[in-house]
Write a protein that holds these residues in place. Structure first.
Motif, PDB file in Angstrom:
ATOM      1  N   LEU A 283      20.081  37.226 -15.765  1.00 15.64           N
ATOM      2  CA  LEU A 283      20.360  36.100 -16.661  1.00 15.64           C
ATOM      3  C   LEU A 283      21.329  35.116 -16.005  1.00 15.64           C
ATOM      4  O   LEU A 283      21.223  33.904 -16.211  1.00 15.64           O
TER       5      LEU A 283
ATOM      6  N   LEU B 268      12.920  42.135 -22.600  1.00 14.95           N
ATOM      7  CA  LEU B 268      13.703  41.062 -21.997  1.00 14.95           C
ATOM      8  C   LEU B 268      13.380  40.915 -20.513  1.00 14.95           C
ATOM      9  O   LEU B 268      13.226  39.784 -20.005  1.00 14.95           O
TER      10      LEU B 268
ATOM     11  N   VAL C 122      18.576  31.372 -20.500  1.00  9.66           N
ATOM     12  CA  VAL C 122      18.936  32.470 -21.396  1.00  9.66           C
ATOM     13  C   VAL C 122      18.242  32.317 -22.743  1.00  9.66           C
ATOM     14  O   VAL C 122      17.643  33.270 -23.273  1.00  9.66           O
ATOM     15  N   THR C 123      18.295  31.138 -23.325  1.00 10.21           N
ATOM     16  CA  THR C 123      17.694  30.952 -24.640  1.00 10.21           C
ATOM     17  C   THR C 123      16.174  31.103 -24.596  1.00 10.21           C
ATOM     18  O   THR C 123      15.574  31.680 -25.512  1.00 10.21           O
TER      19      THR C 123
ATOM     20  N   VAL D  42      15.352  34.859 -24.366  1.00 10.24           N
ATOM     21  CA  VAL D  42      15.526  35.551 -25.653  1.00 10.24           C
ATOM     22  C   VAL D  42      14.384  35.203 -26.595  1.00 10.24           C
ATOM     23  O   VAL D  42      13.859  36.065 -27.313  1.00 10.24           O
ATOM     24  N   GLU D  43      13.967  33.940 -26.590  1.00 10.42           N
ATOM     25  CA  GLU D  43      12.868  33.536 -27.472  1.00 10.42           C
ATOM     26  C   GLU D  43      11.558  34.205 -27.073  1.00 10.42           C
ATOM     27  O   GLU D  43      10.800  34.671 -27.933  1.00 10.42           O
TER      28      GLU D  43
ATOM     29  N   GLY E 145      11.694  37.891 -27.956  1.00 19.27           N
ATOM     30  CA  GLY E 145      11.661  38.116 -29.394  1.00 19.27           C
ATOM     31  C   GLY E 145      10.272  38.156 -29.973  1.00 19.27           C
ATOM     32  O   GLY E 145      10.073  38.659 -31.088  1.00 19.27           O
TER      33      GLY E 145
ATOM     34  N   LEU F 200      16.578  41.381 -30.972  1.00 17.34           N
ATOM     35  CA  LEU F 200      17.215  40.750 -29.824  1.00 17.34           C
ATOM     36  C   LEU F 200      17.766  39.386 -30.235  1.00 17.34           C
ATOM     37  O   LEU F 200      17.053  38.550 -30.783  1.00 17.34           O
ATOM     38  N   THR F 201      19.053  39.167 -29.960  1.00 17.45           N
ATOM     39  CA  THR F 201      19.703  37.906 -30.308  1.00 17.45           C
ATOM     40  C   THR F 201      20.333  37.300 -29.059  1.00 17.45           C
ATOM     41  O   THR F 201      20.514  37.968 -28.033  1.00 17.45           O
ATOM     42  N   ALA F 202      20.677  36.022 -29.180  1.00 19.46           N
ATOM     43  CA  ALA F 202      21.355  35.351 -28.067  1.00 19.46           C
ATOM     44  C   ALA F 202      22.726  35.966 -27.823  1.00 19.46           C
ATOM     45  O   ALA F 202      23.203  36.002 -26.673  1.00 19.46           O
TER      46      ALA F 202
ATOM     47  N   TYR G 193      23.487  39.122 -27.968  1.00 22.80           N
ATOM     48  CA  TYR G 193      23.336  40.303 -27.118  1.00 22.80           C
ATOM     49  C   TYR G 193      23.064  39.898 -25.673  1.00 22.80           C
ATOM     50  O   TYR G 193      23.523  40.565 -24.738  1.00 22.80           O
ATOM     51  N   ALA G 194      22.339  38.796 -25.466  1.00 22.64           N
ATOM     52  CA  ALA G 194      22.105  38.320 -24.104  1.00 22.64           C
ATOM     53  C   ALA G 194      23.418  37.962 -23.420  1.00 22.64           C
ATOM     54  O   ALA G 194      23.627  38.278 -22.236  1.00 22.64           O
TER      55      ALA G 194
END
Length: 386
Positions: free
Chosen positions: A16, A41, A67-68, A71-72, A75, A81-83, A85-86
């Protein structure tokens, strides 16, 4: 915290932070991760890079978009999974440049986990086959485990070669439900071999003392095989004498009463059929022992993957040996199949052609008088002159 879980988090955090690290991780697959969210991921990160994500150009704004977007994308395939946690993964990574080392830790954990799963399947198949009187499933999963070990060795970069461990696993007893029936089959076989000494020639090539579940029965079979090899007569007295010479009576392995009870018993069935029952149970028993040994090796986190694979292949060696003898025991010569009528007719035509072209036939044909040639017929001219 589990070191393997920390290694997965550190690796994902490194990718990441630095998407260029994926160029050094082509040998790592998403299913090598233990947690499903990590699998999703890592797969999303590889997909974004393959699709030409602009994160390769660098820059803080692009890194945030990297990163975003990851995650998207992840998901879509996994929940939870959330931002946040990333960003936790990014904070967990000590050094992004060490991503290949973290990936090697992830692969090592995947190797141990994969070998454990396949060893459990082999053990379950061996137990099921033992209850059903079959061997096919156990042998199939043994082949699958061998192929998996070879594939893991290539991924790790080592040679899939059997290496003996320091200690050898002790063979386990058969299940209580089958122990009595197995022992009965073994007693019947020994009684048949004593009653019909020539019958031992039907089984001695592929049946071994270690195939017997009861150690005393295996030692008695060894005595019979030795007497057969020396060409000596086989009866209750000679078997008892041979057992005494081998020290089986002195060390308590056998008693004179046990030898007499087996030798004077009545064995229903043929030696080859009873021998197949004994070696069939030996196949499933050996498969279960090998599976337990492989699982114990895989659950030892101190073993490096190369040593684990080598020791696991060695643990499967006894099963390969008894499998070869099982195939020899169950091999049957197929009776010759008569050729179909069409092939018979074709063979007859070939023989006729050879007879026509033989020198003798050609000589007889040349000795026959030939008819005089007919004079050529006169042709009427059809040409007209104007």
């Amino acid at each position: 915290m589990n070191p393997l879980l920390e290694a997965e988090q550190a690796l994902l955090g490194a990718v990441l932070l630095d998407p260029q690290q994926l160029a050094h991780l082509s040998w790592l697959a998403p299913d090598h991760f233990y947690r499903p969210v990590h699998q999703a991921l890592f797969a999303a990160l590889r997909k974004l890079r393959t699709g030409g994500h602009p994160a390769g150009e660098g820059g803080d704004a692009v890194a945030l978009e990297w990163v975003t977007d990851a995650v998207e994308e992840a998901g879509v395939h996994v929940r939870g999974l959330t931002a946040a946690y990333a960003h936790t993964l990014i904070a967990t990574c000590p050094r992004p440049a060490h991503a290949p080392v973290y990936a090697r830790m992830v692969l090592e954990g995947a190797i141990h986990r994969t070998v454990t799963e396949h060893a459990i399947r082999l053990h379950q198949a061996a137990r099921a086959d033992a209850l059903q009187g079959e061997v096919d499933n156990a042998l199939h999963y043994a082949d699958v485990l061998t192929d998996v070990l070879g594939d893991l060795a290539r991924r790790w970069g080592c040679e899939p070669r059997a290496v003996a461990p320091v200690g050898r696993p002790a063979p386990g007893p058969p299940s209580p439900g089958r122990a009595a029936r197995i022992a009965e089959d073994e007693r019947f076989l020994l009684a048949v071999l004593v009653e019909q000494p020539k019958a031992i020639g039907e089984v001695v090539d592929w049946l071994r003392p270690g195939d017997f579940a009861v150690p005393a029965h295996g030692q008695l079979y060894r005595c019979l095989a030795v007497l057969h090899h020396r060409g000596e007569p086989i009866d209750r007295m000679t078997v008892l004498w041979e057992a005494q010479h081998r020290g089986l009576l002195a060390d308590g392995t056998l008693s004179a009463e046990e030898v007499g009870a087996v030798c004077d018993g009545i064995g229903p069935g043929g030696a080859d059929w009873l021998g197949e029952q004994v070696i069939r149970s030996s196949v499933t028993r050996t498969a279960a022992v090998s599976a337990r040994a492989v699982r114990a090796l895989a659950e030892d986190d101190s073993l490096a993957p190369g040593r684990l694979i080598g020791h696991a292949l060695h643990a499967l060696g006894p099963l390969d040996e008894v499998r070869a003898r099982w195939r020899a025991a169950t091999a049957r010569e197929a009776p010759p199949v008569p050729p179909p009528p069409a092939e018979k007719a074709a063979a007859a035509r070939v023989q006729a052609a050879l007879a026509r072209s033989s020198p003798e036939t050609a000589t007889r044909a040349s000795a026959r008088p030939r008819p005089a040639p007919k004079p050529p017929a006169t042709r009427t001219s059809s040409r007209h002159h104007g």
